[in-house]
Design a protein around this motif. Sequence first.
Motif, mmCIF file in Angstrom:
data_model
loop_
_atom_site.group_PDB
_atom_site.id
_atom_site.type_symbol
_atom_site.label_atom_id
_atom_site.label_comp_id
_atom_site.label_asym_id
_atom_site.label_seq_id
_atom_site.Cartn_x
_atom_site.Cartn_y
_atom_site.Cartn_z
ATOM 1 N N ARG A 1 44.776 -31.499 -28.410
ATOM 2 C CA ARG A 1 43.643 -31.951 -28.493
ATOM 3 C C ARG A 1 43.323 -30.488 -28.447
ATOM 4 N NH1 ARG A 1 40.557 -35.160 -23.504
ATOM 5 N NH2 ARG A 1 41.084 -32.755 -22.394
ATOM 6 N N SER A 2 43.669 -30.006 -27.572
ATOM 7 C CA SER A 2 42.424 -28.224 -27.582
ATOM 8 C C SER A 2 43.341 -27.256 -28.264
ATOM 9 C CB SER A 2 43.514 -27.296 -26.738
ATOM 10 O OG SER A 2 44.831 -26.952 -26.495
ATOM 11 N N VAL A 3 44.761 -27.678 -29.291
ATOM 12 C CA VAL A 3 44.890 -27.207 -31.203
ATOM 13 C C VAL A 3 43.822 -27.721 -31.581
ATOM 14 C CG1 VAL A 3 46.763 -27.142 -32.504
ATOM 15 C CG2 VAL A 3 47.448 -27.192 -29.853
ATOM 16 N N SER A 4 43.483 -28.838 -31.713
ATOM 17 C CA SER A 4 42.230 -29.271 -32.830
ATOM 18 C C SER A 4 41.105 -28.247 -33.034
ATOM 19 C CB SER A 4 42.577 -30.870 -32.774
ATOM 20 O OG SER A 4 40.900 -31.401 -33.523
ATOM 21 N N ARG A 5 41.371 -28.448 -31.520
ATOM 22 C CA ARG A 5 39.369 -27.706 -31.340
ATOM 23 C C ARG A 5 40.043 -26.098 -32.174
ATOM 24 N NH1 ARG A 5 39.172 -29.130 -25.021
ATOM 25 N NH2 ARG A 5 37.819 -31.424 -26.157
ATOM 26 N N PHE B 1 49.887 -32.009 -37.617
ATOM 27 C CA PHE B 1 51.636 -31.972 -38.110
ATOM 28 C C PHE B 1 51.586 -31.812 -36.645
ATOM 29 C CE2 PHE B 1 49.858 -32.467 -43.020
ATOM 30 C CZ PHE B 1 50.248 -32.460 -42.669
ATOM 31 N N LEU B 2 51.412 -31.013 -35.593
ATOM 32 C CA LEU B 2 51.849 -30.680 -34.510
ATOM 33 C C LEU B 2 52.127 -32.075 -34.027
ATOM 34 C CD1 LEU B 2 52.837 -28.390 -31.773
ATOM 35 C CD2 LEU B 2 50.661 -29.192 -31.285
ATOM 36 N N ARG B 3 51.982 -33.007 -33.501
ATOM 37 C CA ARG B 3 51.841 -33.871 -33.243
ATOM 38 C C ARG B 3 53.330 -35.150 -33.259
ATOM 39 N NH1 ARG B 3 46.260 -34.887 -33.355
ATOM 40 N NH2 ARG B 3 46.072 -34.637 -31.262
ATOM 41 N N ILE B 4 53.612 -35.065 -35.248
ATOM 42 C CA ILE B 4 53.808 -35.381 -36.106
ATOM 43 C C ILE B 4 55.461 -34.623 -35.928
ATOM 44 C CG2 ILE B 4 54.624 -35.502 -38.626
ATOM 45 C CD1 ILE B 4 51.551 -36.271 -39.315
ATOM 46 N N MET C 1 51.734 -26.310 -20.464
ATOM 47 C CA MET C 1 51.077 -27.229 -21.154
ATOM 48 C C MET C 1 50.158 -27.008 -20.858
ATOM 49 S SD MET C 1 52.863 -28.290 -23.797
ATOM 50 C CE MET C 1 53.347 -26.694 -24.302
ATOM 51 N N ILE C 2 49.465 -27.537 -19.816
ATOM 52 C CA ILE C 2 48.122 -27.081 -19.353
ATOM 53 C C ILE C 2 47.483 -25.735 -19.652
ATOM 54 C CG2 ILE C 2 46.424 -27.332 -17.575
ATOM 55 C CD1 ILE C 2 48.003 -30.018 -16.167
ATOM 56 N N VAL C 3 48.780 -25.207 -18.990
ATOM 57 C CA VAL C 3 48.105 -23.381 -19.104
ATOM 58 C C VAL C 3 47.902 -22.525 -20.625
ATOM 59 C CG1 VAL C 3 49.131 -20.914 -19.207
ATOM 60 C CG2 VAL C 3 49.705 -22.718 -17.334
ATOM 61 N N PHE C 4 47.993 -23.433 -21.127
ATOM 62 C CA PHE C 4 48.598 -22.920 -23.349
ATOM 63 C C PHE C 4 47.111 -23.577 -23.514
ATOM 64 C CE2 PHE C 4 53.139 -22.248 -23.337
ATOM 65 C CZ PHE C 4 52.964 -20.703 -24.333
ATOM 66 N N GLU C 5 46.730 -24.774 -23.053
ATOM 67 C CA GLU C 5 45.326 -25.596 -23.103
ATOM 68 C C GLU C 5 44.099 -24.857 -22.748
ATOM 69 O OE1 GLU C 5 42.179 -27.824 -22.324
ATOM 70 O OE2 GLU C 5 43.568 -27.485 -21.016
ATOM 71 N N SER D 1 56.621 -24.311 -32.841
ATOM 72 C CA SER D 1 55.846 -26.208 -33.716
ATOM 73 C C SER D 1 54.483 -25.530 -34.370
ATOM 74 C CB SER D 1 56.096 -27.397 -32.908
ATOM 75 O OG SER D 1 58.108 -27.354 -32.246
ATOM 76 N N LEU D 2 53.951 -25.282 -33.377
ATOM 77 C CA LEU D 2 52.445 -24.577 -33.262
ATOM 78 C C LEU D 2 52.165 -24.104 -35.220
ATOM 79 C CD1 LEU D 2 49.376 -25.215 -33.259
ATOM 80 C CD2 LEU D 2 49.726 -23.093 -31.377
ATOM 81 N N SER D 3 53.318 -23.047 -34.852
ATOM 82 C CA SER D 3 53.044 -22.058 -36.236
ATOM 83 C C SER D 3 53.886 -22.898 -37.275
ATOM 84 C CB SER D 3 54.158 -21.082 -35.857
ATOM 85 O OG SER D 3 53.881 -20.223 -36.928
ATOM 86 N N ALA D 4 54.469 -23.896 -37.231
ATOM 87 C CA ALA D 4 55.227 -24.844 -38.479
ATOM 88 C C ALA D 4 53.853 -25.668 -38.342
ATOM 89 C CB ALA D 4 56.141 -25.297 -38.201
#
Length: 408
Positions: free
Chosen positions: A24-28, A37-40, A66-70, A233-236
Motif C-alpha cells: 500500500r505504501s508502494v502504491s502511494r 505488479f509488485l503483488r503479482i 516490512m513495517i520498517v520499509f513501509e 521485486s519492487l525494482s522489477a
Amino acid sequence: MWQLLLIRATLGLMNTMAFLYFARSVSRCFGREAAMFLRIIMCTQFHYIFYMSRPLPNSFAMVLVMIVFERLFEGRYESAVRYATACVILFRCELLLLFGPLFIGYMITGRLKTFGFDGAIAIGVRVAAACLAVSIPIDSYFWGRPVWPEGEVMFFNVVENRSHEYGTQPFLWYFYSALPRCLLTSFLLVPLGLLVDRRVSQIILPCVVFVFLYSFLPHKELRFIIYILPIFSLSAAVFCARMFINKWKSLFRFVLYVGVVLHLMANVLGTGMLLLVASKNYPGFDALNYLQFQHRFDAKKPVTVYIDNACAQTGVNRFLHINDAWTYNKTENLKPEDLQNFDFLVLGTYGNNLKTEVESKFMTWHRPLFFVNSFHTYKIKRSKGFPYMFPKIVYTEKAVVLKNKEYK
C-alpha cells in the motif's frame, strides 16, 4: 499437528498482512501500477511465500522488516527506527547489517535526526532497553537459565565464528545462486527498474550492501536474506509498471510489455517446479511421521527414538512428537555404538550413499524398517519432440528408519 497448522496459518497471515501493508505504501510512493505488479510478481515467486509461515526467527522478523520499509516510504523515520530496533533485539541481530546502511543514508541527507532526545540513537537505545527488559526474563524462564537468545546467536556467529560448522558456501553464493533462485526471471528486470526510476536506487543500494556484508559469514542460507526480496521485486515491478503504462506508445514498448507478461509466466513455471521439489525435500518429516503412523498402536509404550542432525534439519520439530510416552533424543555427534539401546533410529544424509552408511555402521543392533526417497538433484533431458528439453528431478534415499532387532 493441528497446533503446528494453526501456528503456521497465523504466522503466514501476519506476514501477508505486513506485505500488503508495505504494498500500500508502494502504491502511494511509486504508483498504483507498480504496487499491482509488485503483488503479482511476489505471487509468482516461490521462496518468500514459502518462508512466510515457517516458524523461524527470520519469518517473525519479516513482519517487522516490512513495517520498517513501509514507515520509510511514508516518511515516518522515527517510527521505522523503533520497529527496526525491536526486530534486531528480539528476532535477528544480523539485521543491523541491513538497517545500519539504510538509516545512515537518511541521517546523512538530514531526513532522520541523529542526536538529541528524539534522534535515532536515543530512540534506538530506549527501545532496545525496553525489548531487553521484556525478552530476557521471559526467555530465561523458558530456557531455565539467564539468556538473551539473540545475544548468544551473535556471540556464536561473530565472536566465536562457529557458523561454518553447519556448512559453508562461496563468498558470492548469495549473488549468483540464492537471489536468482528467489527472484527467478524477475532478477533480470531489477537493473532495468533502477534505470526507469532513480528513487529505487535509494532503497536497493542498502540491500545490496546488506547481502555483500553478510557474504563474509561462511555459513550461508537463503533465509538469511529473505527480507530483501520484496525490495528487489519492487525494482522489477517499477519497470513492469512503466512498460504497462506506455505499451501503446510504440511497437518496441509493446514488445517489452509482452516480455513482461512472459516473464511472469516463466516465474509461474519455475515456482511450480520448486513447489514439486520442496514437497519431496523433507525426508526427516516423512520418516518420523510414517514411523509414528506405522506404530500408532504402540503410542502408549515407552519407546525410544533417536533423531540425527540431518533429519532434524529436514522437517522434524517438536510439533511432530505426538506420542507423550515416547522419548525423542536429538543428541548430536553420537557414535553408532552409543545408539544400540534405542528402539528406533531416524537417520538422514546430505549425500547419496545412505544405504552404504547403514550397512557399514548400524546393522549390528538394528535393521532397516524403511527408506525415504527425497530430492537429490535435477538433470536436463533432451527429446526429439516437443518440448525438446525439459528438467527431470532425480530422487534418492535421504532418510531411513532403523528398528532395534530386539524390539517387540
